[in-house]
Design a protein around this motif. Structure first.
Motif, PDB file in Angstrom:
ATOM      1  N   ALA B 245      96.937  44.588  61.507  1.00 13.34           N
ATOM      2  CA  ALA B 245      96.248  44.956  60.344  1.00 13.34           C
ATOM      3  C   ALA B 245      94.587  45.267  60.674  1.00 13.34           C
ATOM      4  O   ALA B 245      94.131  46.041  60.010  1.00 13.34           O
ATOM      5  CB  ALA B 245      96.276  43.895  59.564  1.00 13.34           C
ATOM      6  N   LEU B 246      94.125  44.462  61.758  1.00  5.77           N
ATOM      7  CA  LEU B 246      92.818  44.641  61.827  1.00  5.77           C
ATOM      8  C   LEU B 246      92.501  45.999  62.587  1.00  5.77           C
ATOM      9  O   LEU B 246      91.405  46.590  62.184  1.00  5.77           O
ATOM     10  CB  LEU B 246      92.624  43.584  62.949  1.00  5.77           C
ATOM     11  N   ALA B 247      93.423  46.500  63.202  1.00  3.85           N
ATOM     12  CA  ALA B 247      93.362  47.822  63.771  1.00  3.85           C
ATOM     13  C   ALA B 247      93.235  48.875  62.609  1.00  3.85           C
ATOM     14  O   ALA B 247      92.467  49.482  62.560  1.00  3.85           O
ATOM     15  CB  ALA B 247      94.484  48.297  64.737  1.00  3.85           C
ATOM     16  N   ALA B 248      94.237  48.725  61.724  1.00  5.82           N
ATOM     17  CA  ALA B 248      94.187  49.421  60.513  1.00  5.82           C
ATOM     18  C   ALA B 248      93.095  49.489  59.789  1.00  5.82           C
ATOM     19  O   ALA B 248      92.514  50.360  59.141  1.00  5.82           O
ATOM     20  CB  ALA B 248      95.435  48.991  59.697  1.00  5.82           C
ATOM     21  N   LEU B 249      92.306  48.238  59.763  1.00  8.33           N
ATOM     22  CA  LEU B 249      90.941  48.199  58.810  1.00  8.33           C
ATOM     23  C   LEU B 249      90.169  48.971  59.657  1.00  8.33           C
ATOM     24  O   LEU B 249      89.039  49.610  58.816  1.00  8.33           O
ATOM     25  CB  LEU B 249      90.667  46.697  58.981  1.00  8.33           C
ATOM     26  N   ILE B 250      89.940  49.065  61.087  1.00 12.68           N
ATOM     27  CA  ILE B 250      88.981  49.925  61.515  1.00 12.68           C
ATOM     28  C   ILE B 250      89.317  51.289  61.440  1.00 12.68           C
ATOM     29  O   ILE B 250      88.518  52.202  61.220  1.00 12.68           O
ATOM     30  CB  ILE B 250      88.948  49.301  63.213  1.00 12.68           C
ATOM     31  N   PHE B 251      90.453  51.477  61.573  1.00 10.47           N
ATOM     32  CA  PHE B 251      91.078  52.933  61.354  1.00 10.47           C
ATOM     33  C   PHE B 251      90.535  53.492  60.093  1.00 10.47           C
ATOM     34  O   PHE B 251      90.380  54.733  59.864  1.00 10.47           O
ATOM     35  CB  PHE B 251      92.667  52.884  61.517  1.00 10.47           C
ATOM     36  N   ALA B 252      90.712  52.577  59.146  1.00 12.11           N
ATOM     37  CA  ALA B 252      90.503  53.153  57.698  1.00 12.11           C
ATOM     38  C   ALA B 252      88.776  53.065  57.526  1.00 12.11           C
ATOM     39  O   ALA B 252      88.464  53.293  56.185  1.00 12.11           O
ATOM     40  CB  ALA B 252      91.166  52.202  56.685  1.00 12.11           C
ATOM     41  N   LYS B 253      88.318  52.823  58.379  1.00 14.41           N
ATOM     42  CA  LYS B 253      86.719  52.500  58.210  1.00 14.41           C
ATOM     43  C   LYS B 253      86.381  51.742  57.225  1.00 14.41           C
ATOM     44  O   LYS B 253      85.393  52.127  56.166  1.00 14.41           O
ATOM     45  CB  LYS B 253      86.047  53.839  58.237  1.00 14.41           C
ATOM     46  N   TRP B 254      87.063  50.577  56.743  1.00  9.93           N
ATOM     47  CA  TRP B 254      86.654  49.500  55.860  1.00  9.93           C
ATOM     48  C   TRP B 254      86.815  50.101  54.440  1.00  9.93           C
ATOM     49  O   TRP B 254      85.917  49.613  53.675  1.00  9.93           O
ATOM     50  CB  TRP B 254      85.381  48.886  56.378  1.00  9.93           C
ATOM     51  N   ARG B 255      87.575  51.005  54.401  1.00  9.85           N
ATOM     52  CA  ARG B 255      87.882  51.513  52.843  1.00  9.85           C
ATOM     53  C   ARG B 255      89.315  51.147  52.255  1.00  9.85           C
ATOM     54  O   ARG B 255      90.118  51.644  53.168  1.00  9.85           O
ATOM     55  CB  ARG B 255      87.566  53.148  52.744  1.00  9.85           C
ATOM     56  N   PRO B 256      89.523  50.873  51.072  1.00  3.41           N
ATOM     57  CA  PRO B 256      90.937  50.676  50.529  1.00  3.41           C
ATOM     58  C   PRO B 256      91.628  51.729  50.531  1.00  3.41           C
ATOM     59  O   PRO B 256      92.881  51.443  51.192  1.00  3.41           O
ATOM     60  CB  PRO B 256      90.290  49.998  49.134  1.00  3.41           C
ATOM     61  N   TRP B 257      91.679  52.754  50.093  1.00  7.94           N
ATOM     62  CA  TRP B 257      92.679  53.763  50.068  1.00  7.94           C
ATOM     63  C   TRP B 257      92.950  54.460  51.565  1.00  7.94           C
ATOM     64  O   TRP B 257      94.196  54.235  51.797  1.00  7.94           O
ATOM     65  CB  TRP B 257      92.224  55.056  49.360  1.00  7.94           C
ATOM     66  N   TYR B 258      92.040  54.310  52.417  1.00  3.92           N
ATOM     67  CA  TYR B 258      92.239  54.658  53.804  1.00  3.92           C
ATOM     68  C   TYR B 258      93.309  53.665  54.498  1.00  3.92           C
ATOM     69  O   TYR B 258      93.914  53.820  55.293  1.00  3.92           O
ATOM     70  CB  TYR B 258      91.054  55.045  54.380  1.00  3.92           C
ATOM     71  N   TYR B 297      97.698  50.344  68.589  1.00  2.00           N
ATOM     72  CA  TYR B 297      96.623  49.697  69.614  1.00  2.00           C
ATOM     73  C   TYR B 297      95.732  50.729  70.167  1.00  2.00           C
ATOM     74  O   TYR B 297      94.582  50.904  70.079  1.00  2.00           O
ATOM     75  CB  TYR B 297      96.949  48.848  70.400  1.00  2.00           C
ATOM     76  N   ILE B 298      96.544  51.905  70.640  1.00  2.00           N
ATOM     77  CA  ILE B 298      95.658  52.871  71.593  1.00  2.00           C
ATOM     78  C   ILE B 298      95.203  53.615  70.541  1.00  2.00           C
ATOM     79  O   ILE B 298      93.902  54.135  70.795  1.00  2.00           O
ATOM     80  CB  ILE B 298      97.055  53.564  72.178  1.00  2.00           C
ATOM     81  N   LEU B 299      95.676  54.116  69.599  1.00  2.00           N
ATOM     82  CA  LEU B 299      95.070  54.612  68.408  1.00  2.00           C
ATOM     83  C   LEU B 299      93.645  54.096  68.072  1.00  2.00           C
ATOM     84  O   LEU B 299      92.555  54.921  67.755  1.00  2.00           O
ATOM     85  CB  LEU B 299      95.809  54.791  66.945  1.00  2.00           C
ATOM     86  N   THR B 300      93.811  52.711  67.821  1.00  2.00           N
ATOM     87  CA  THR B 300      92.650  51.874  67.382  1.00  2.00           C
ATOM     88  C   THR B 300      91.418  51.957  68.399  1.00  2.00           C
ATOM     89  O   THR B 300      90.362  52.213  68.337  1.00  2.00           O
ATOM     90  CB  THR B 300      92.874  50.556  67.147  1.00  2.00           C
ATOM     91  N   VAL B 301      91.888  51.890  69.855  1.00  2.00           N
ATOM     92  CA  VAL B 301      90.943  51.914  70.692  1.00  2.00           C
ATOM     93  C   VAL B 301      90.229  53.346  70.680  1.00  2.00           C
ATOM     94  O   VAL B 301      88.952  53.516  70.945  1.00  2.00           O
ATOM     95  CB  VAL B 301      91.438  51.745  72.334  1.00  2.00           C
ATOM     96  N   VAL B 302      91.111  54.542  70.641  1.00  2.29           N
ATOM     97  CA  VAL B 302      90.455  55.919  70.381  1.00  2.29           C
ATOM     98  C   VAL B 302      89.476  55.954  69.248  1.00  2.29           C
ATOM     99  O   VAL B 302      88.307  56.337  69.422  1.00  2.29           O
ATOM    100  CB  VAL B 302      91.512  56.782  70.269  1.00  2.29           C
ATOM    101  N   ILE B 303      89.786  55.533  68.224  1.00  6.85           N
ATOM    102  CA  ILE B 303      88.869  55.466  67.089  1.00  6.85           C
ATOM    103  C   ILE B 303      87.661  54.575  67.443  1.00  6.85           C
ATOM    104  O   ILE B 303      86.479  55.089  67.168  1.00  6.85           O
ATOM    105  CB  ILE B 303      89.662  54.796  65.806  1.00  6.85           C
ATOM    106  N   LEU B 304      87.872  53.367  67.961  1.00  8.04           N
ATOM    107  CA  LEU B 304      86.650  52.668  68.278  1.00  8.04           C
ATOM    108  C   LEU B 304      85.656  53.316  69.215  1.00  8.04           C
ATOM    109  O   LEU B 304      84.579  53.016  69.366  1.00  8.04           O
ATOM    110  CB  LEU B 304      87.120  51.392  68.652  1.00  8.04           C
ATOM    111  N   ALA B 305      86.582  54.132  70.018  1.00 10.37           N
ATOM    112  CA  ALA B 305      85.561  54.636  71.106  1.00 10.37           C
ATOM    113  C   ALA B 305      84.632  55.914  70.564  1.00 10.37           C
ATOM    114  O   ALA B 305      83.409  56.203  71.179  1.00 10.37           O
ATOM    115  CB  ALA B 305      86.437  55.419  72.194  1.00 10.37           C
ATOM    116  N   GLY B 306      84.871  56.178  69.093  1.00 15.94           N
ATOM    117  CA  GLY B 306      84.257  57.326  68.735  1.00 15.94           C
ATOM    118  C   GLY B 306      84.341  58.348  69.032  1.00 15.94           C
ATOM    119  O   GLY B 306      83.492  59.328  68.800  1.00 15.94           O
ATOM    120  N   PHE B 307      85.536  58.676  69.399  1.00 19.51           N
ATOM    121  CA  PHE B 307      85.929  60.008  70.219  1.00 19.51           C
ATOM    122  C   PHE B 307      86.544  60.850  68.614  1.00 19.51           C
ATOM    123  O   PHE B 307      86.108  62.158  68.750  1.00 19.51           O
ATOM    124  CB  PHE B 307      86.968  60.117  71.116  1.00 19.51           C
TER     125      PHE B 307
END
Lengths: 378, 325
Positions: B245-258, B297-307
């Motif tokens: 869920a934490l990963a999804a939150l980052i994935f969604a960039k802290w927005r409800p619909w995302y 988890y891998i997707l979240t790391v990729v997102i976090l890395a800002g690529f």
């Protein structure tokens, strides 16, 4: 900042925090209808009553020293490495690969190679989060958590698909062989004529862990790199001004941290004879409690690791003899983390007030001039 | 692959996405107010246990659900006291809460039920002991009526009430955060608490409110886990969902619909790893199940890395607010 003498900051606060944590743990035992005094008696008897109890305690403590040091080194650079669990798991993979790929003639050479293998794999697993933190600003806590899960998936894959010997059903690697079996403490003490239970798994890794404690102390307080790590941890801007590269410190501190966590595998994997699933058994997380309780000092880490070694061994005894499951130790671990880590100010604030009151009553004794900046600061 | 299999996989994606969604929105409230929360996992686990345990003891799942929410909110209170009142490290407090829940649930389960750290199966406690599926009107007739009818009867109908509540929480969260005064203040306190303080609004109250809402939503996540998705509590049953869920939150960039989209995606991945046969038929390859497990988890790391697009957290996140500097 200088409200309290150094001994109060280093000893009194953690001591009070731990007493609160244990008092609440006793309350939990009462709440589930058991007797805390009897529980402690059982834990002590089950650990110190027999030499194999002590042996198990030291075996667990060896793991916690490595993971505790790992967290502590990262703490000095003001980073929170929650990834000890994954780094230790990868360290186990490294140790297993090193031991399985070469027919080592003697355990001593194999141990050196295993240390290098475990440390390299652990450091490698910490390298990606470290790089992302240093270069791209990704939060190290989140990335190391993610890497814990990726590590556990990777380890399952490696054990089930690659390392499992043909025809075997359980997800474990092949045995490493008799030649690389680490000498147990009973054999080492037997040389000087002291009798010790041969059933206890504590082995020569314990001394490697002690050496690691000493080397980390040397690194942090007696080398230029250690000074830079501490300077960076105290103030990033000041460190930058002094010409210390944040990128370098973040990456180097995390590599050392990951290597220490990975080295745990010489105890949990090499001494075990083969790599199994979940060889880390939460030691990476207990390292957080150990580092917090030991205030990130190697001596403190050593003592805290011994305490947690006792708790885990005593907890196993409780699980065996009473209705208190071994998860009690997880509760104690949580409370120790909570009170020595997150609720530090709860103990510190009233204590500081107490020391201030004491100081006001004896005004001439204070040697340091009143410092206005310390008041305006934190 | 036939249409019905696809619908079945999507159906289980929805079921698996709901606990992630509740926890993700819980994290959204907390982190938007500037309080990092890596204790979502622990709160969910605690709520899962107390929901199932109280539902088993009373035979009423609603009382169980309330107990679950209560237990999660009390953990939230600990997090609030540590990170707001005593300005402690929010991450360390979160770690402590996760372990507290992991240990206490087994300890209490053993003391109450003596079944090795689990609750008895709720199916033995009558109709009302768990959240049952609700068959929407005309679902049975619709099942006969071609593809669209199957979508209605299999995918949309037949979930428990908490699933529909979960989907409703998304627009509700969006409205509360972006269309009300409370929401504006809550978001402001996560970006610049000093400005909120200057405006005469209490930072402490706002942050406690956010942490409290976070507890309620984690409670629903846990209650759904043990009384909706499954029938009873087993040790460590949240199994990393709080972190996904934490990963999804980052994935969604802290927005409800995302967040809804991210949770559905991660739920879909979980559903796929339960159906390796279907995955093999589509891809014509032997995809290891572990890869599907690790993918969020891998997707979240990729997102976090800002690529792939940068995820920027609320600016004051993780920092305790000190008045009058």
């Amino acid at each position: 900042m200088d409200v309290m003498p150094k001994w109060a900051d280093a000893l009194l606060i953690p001591l009070i925090s731990i007493i609160i944590a244990f008092a609440i743990s006793a309350g939990v035992i009462v709440a589930i209808g058991e007797d805390p005094v009897e529980a402690i008696r059982l834990m002590i008897a089950g650990t110190f009553g027999r030499s194999d109890g002590i042996g198990f305690m030291l075996f667990y403590a060896t793991n916690f020293m490595f993971t505790g040091l790992a967290v502590a080194v990262a703490f000095h650079a003001r980073m929170f490495n929650i990834g000890g669990e994954g780094q230790a798991a990868l360290g186990g993979l490294g140790v297993a690969l090193v031991l399985l790929s070469v027919p080592w003639p003697h355990w001593s050479i194999a141990l050196l190679a295993a240390i290098i293998g475990g440390a390299a794999f652990g450091a490698g697993w910490a390298a990606v989060p470290a790089y992302l933190q240093a270069k791209r600003g990704s939060h190290i806590v989140i990335t190391t958590i993610m890497f814990n899960f990726i590590a556990s998936a990777l380890l399952v894959y490696m054990l089930v698909e690659v390392l499992k010997p043909a025809g075997s059903m359980d997800p474990a690697s092949a045995r490493f062989g008799e030649a690389v079996a680490l000498p147990r403490l009973s054999e080492i003490l037997g040389v000087v004529g002291i009798e010790f239970s041969p059933a206890a798994p504590v082995n020569v890794s314990f001394f490697v862990a002690l050496l690691a404690c000493f080397l980390v102390w040397l690194l942090i307080w007696r080398t230029r790199l250690g000074y830079e790590i501490r300077a960076f941890g105290h103030s990033e801007t000041a460190a930058l001004y002094a010409g210390i590269s944040p990128t370098k410190i973040i990456i180097v501190a995390m590599l050392i941290s990951g290597a220490l966590a990975g080295m745990m595998a010489i105890n949990s994997v090499m001494a075990n004879g083969r790599l199994v699933l979940n060889s880390v058994e939460g030691a990476g997380f207990i390292g957080i409690a150990v580092a917090l309780m030991g205030r990130s000092h190697p001596l403190g880490v050593f003592l805290a690791a011994l305490l947690f070694g006792f708790l885990v061994q005593g907890g196993a005894e409780l699980d065996f003899w009473t209705n208190i499951p071994r998860e009690l130790i997880v509760v104690i671990q949580a409370l120790v983390i909570l009170f020595t880590g997150a609720l530090d100010n709860m103990v510190r604030m009233p204590l500081e007030r107490l020391f201030l009151m004491f100081r006001r009553n004896t005004p001439d004794e204070g040697t340091s001039a009143p410092n206005p900046t310390a008041q305006a600061g934190e | 692959m036939d249409f019905l299999t696809l619908i079945q996989i999507l159906d289980s994606s929805v079921r698996l996405a709901i606990p992630l969604l509740f926890a993700c929105l819980a994290g959204l409230f907390s982190e938007r107010a500037g309080i990092f929360d890596i204790g979502l996992e622990g709160k969910m686990l605690m709520a899962a246990f107390f929901s199932a345990a109280v539902a088993a003891l009373t035979g009423n799942v609603w009382i169980g659900c309330l107990a679950g929410i209560g237990s999660a909110v009390s953990l939230s209170a600990i997090h609030g006291i540590a990170s707001i009142t005593f300005r402690g490290n929010q991450l360390i407090s979160g770690v402590a809460i996760n372990f507290l829940a992991a240990g206490l649930t087994v300890l209490v389960a053993e003391a109450w039920f003596s079944q090795g750290g689990r609750t008895p199966s709720l199916s033995g406690f009558g109709e009302n002991a768990r959240f049952n599926g609700i068959t929407l009107p005309f679902a049975e007739q619709a099942a006969e009526g071609g593809m669209l009818g199957q979508v209605y009867s299999e995918l949309i109908s037949g979930h428990s009430i908490l699933v529909y509540v979960g989907f409703l929480t998304v627009p509700l969260t969006w409205y509360l955060l972006f269309r009300t005064r409370f929401g504006l203040r809550l978001r402001a306190v996560g970006e610049n608490p000093a400005a909120v303080d200057t405006a005469g609004v209490s930072v402490v109250t706002l942050r406690f409110a956010a942490v409290g809402i976070c507890g309620v939503l984690c409670g629903l996540a846990g209650a759904y886990l043990s009384t909706g998705l499954q029938a009873g509590f087993v040790k460590d049953m949240s199994s990393g969902r709080g972190f996904i869920a934490l990963a999804a939150l980052i994935f969604a960039k802290w927005r409800p619909w995302y967040a809804l989209a991210a949770c559905l995606l991660f739920g879909f991945l979980q559903a796929l790893s339960l159906r390796p046969d279907a995955v093999e038929r589509i891809t014509q390859m032997d995809v290891p199940g572990q890869l599907l497990d690790a993918l969020p988890y891998i997707l979240t790391v990729v997102i976090l890395a800002g690529f792939v697009g940068k995820a920027i957290p609320p600016r004051a996140g993780g920092e305790p607010y000190v008045k009058e500097r």
